[in-house]
Design an enzyme around this catalytic site. Sequence first.
Site, PDB file in Angstrom:
ATOM      1  N   ASP A 113       0.849  -1.186   0.000  1.00  0.00           N
ATOM      2  CA  ASP A 113       0.000   0.000   0.000  1.00  0.00           C
ATOM      3  C   ASP A 113       0.885   1.236   0.000  1.00  0.00           C
ATOM      4  OD1 ASP A 113      -2.966   1.003   0.683  1.00  0.00           O
ATOM      5  OD2 ASP A 113      -1.517   2.238   1.775  1.00  0.00           O
ATOM      6  N   ASN A 140      -2.637  12.919  -4.148  1.00  0.00           N
ATOM      7  CA  ASN A 140      -3.661  13.183  -5.164  1.00  0.00           C
ATOM      8  C   ASN A 140      -4.418  14.478  -4.864  1.00  0.00           C
ATOM      9  OD1 ASN A 140      -3.868  11.561  -7.400  1.00  0.00           O
ATOM     10  ND2 ASN A 140      -5.287  10.125  -6.499  1.00  0.00           N
ATOM     11  N   HIS A 185      -4.108  14.869  -9.702  1.00  0.00           N
ATOM     12  CA  HIS A 185      -4.119  13.490 -10.186  1.00  0.00           C
ATOM     13  C   HIS A 185      -2.915  13.161 -11.059  1.00  0.00           C
ATOM     14  CE1 HIS A 185      -7.930  12.398  -8.411  1.00  0.00           C
ATOM     15  NE2 HIS A 185      -8.380  13.592  -8.758  1.00  0.00           N
ATOM     16  N   ASP A 228      -0.714   9.887 -10.543  1.00  0.00           N
ATOM     17  CA  ASP A 228      -0.343   8.965 -11.621  1.00  0.00           C
ATOM     18  C   ASP A 228       1.173   8.750 -11.664  1.00  0.00           C
ATOM     19  OD1 ASP A 228      -3.001   8.754 -12.320  1.00  0.00           O
ATOM     20  OD2 ASP A 228      -2.845  10.077 -14.069  1.00  0.00           O
ATOM     21  N   ASP A 249      -4.493   2.251  -4.702  1.00  0.00           N
ATOM     22  CA  ASP A 249      -3.069   2.386  -4.375  1.00  0.00           C
ATOM     23  C   ASP A 249      -2.543   1.135  -3.671  1.00  0.00           C
ATOM     24  OD1 ASP A 249      -4.466   2.809  -1.987  1.00  0.00           O
ATOM     25  OD2 ASP A 249      -2.979   4.221  -1.225  1.00  0.00           O
TER      26      ASP A 249
END
Length: 166
Positions: A25, A33, A38, A42, A68
């Site tokens: 994780d 984010n 975003h 990414d 994630d």
Amino acid sequence: MKYLEGYMERHTEGEETDLHFLMIDLDDFKLYNDTCGHNAGDMVLNTVVGIVRKCIRKTDILIRYGGDEFLLILPDDVFSKKLKQIRDMVYEAEVPGYTQLHLSVSIGGVLADNETVESAVGRADSLMYQAKNRKNMTVTEKSGIDSVKGREKQQVLIVDDSQMNR
């Protein structure tokens, strides 16, 4: 989960292979984010996946399990080494275009012991949440909690100073 179980049956048929299941994780992914956008999220995902791919063999199985979270399945002979290598390399990584972000992962790992894939994944997920309580940790049934020494994890204070809160 049924697809994964079928895949595992086909690829381990007739083999006496001990398989480890790692739940990985990304710590603070939602924060990246939400605060950086975003595109940053990414890039974080691409950076981490690139690192994991460098650490594993083509025969190991890497699956994006959630937004994630990743599931990594590998044989016993490389488990401990790969677990720490992934964690350490992510910790040292820089995200292209977002060098202010300091990455870490929390990892839970188990050895499947005559159980369903779903059961092994559930146990790995539970250990991953134990690791996540302290961030940048690995937790396995054998070794317990293990952490990386060095750079302190970045802490962020978010203050909402809107008129509504006065």
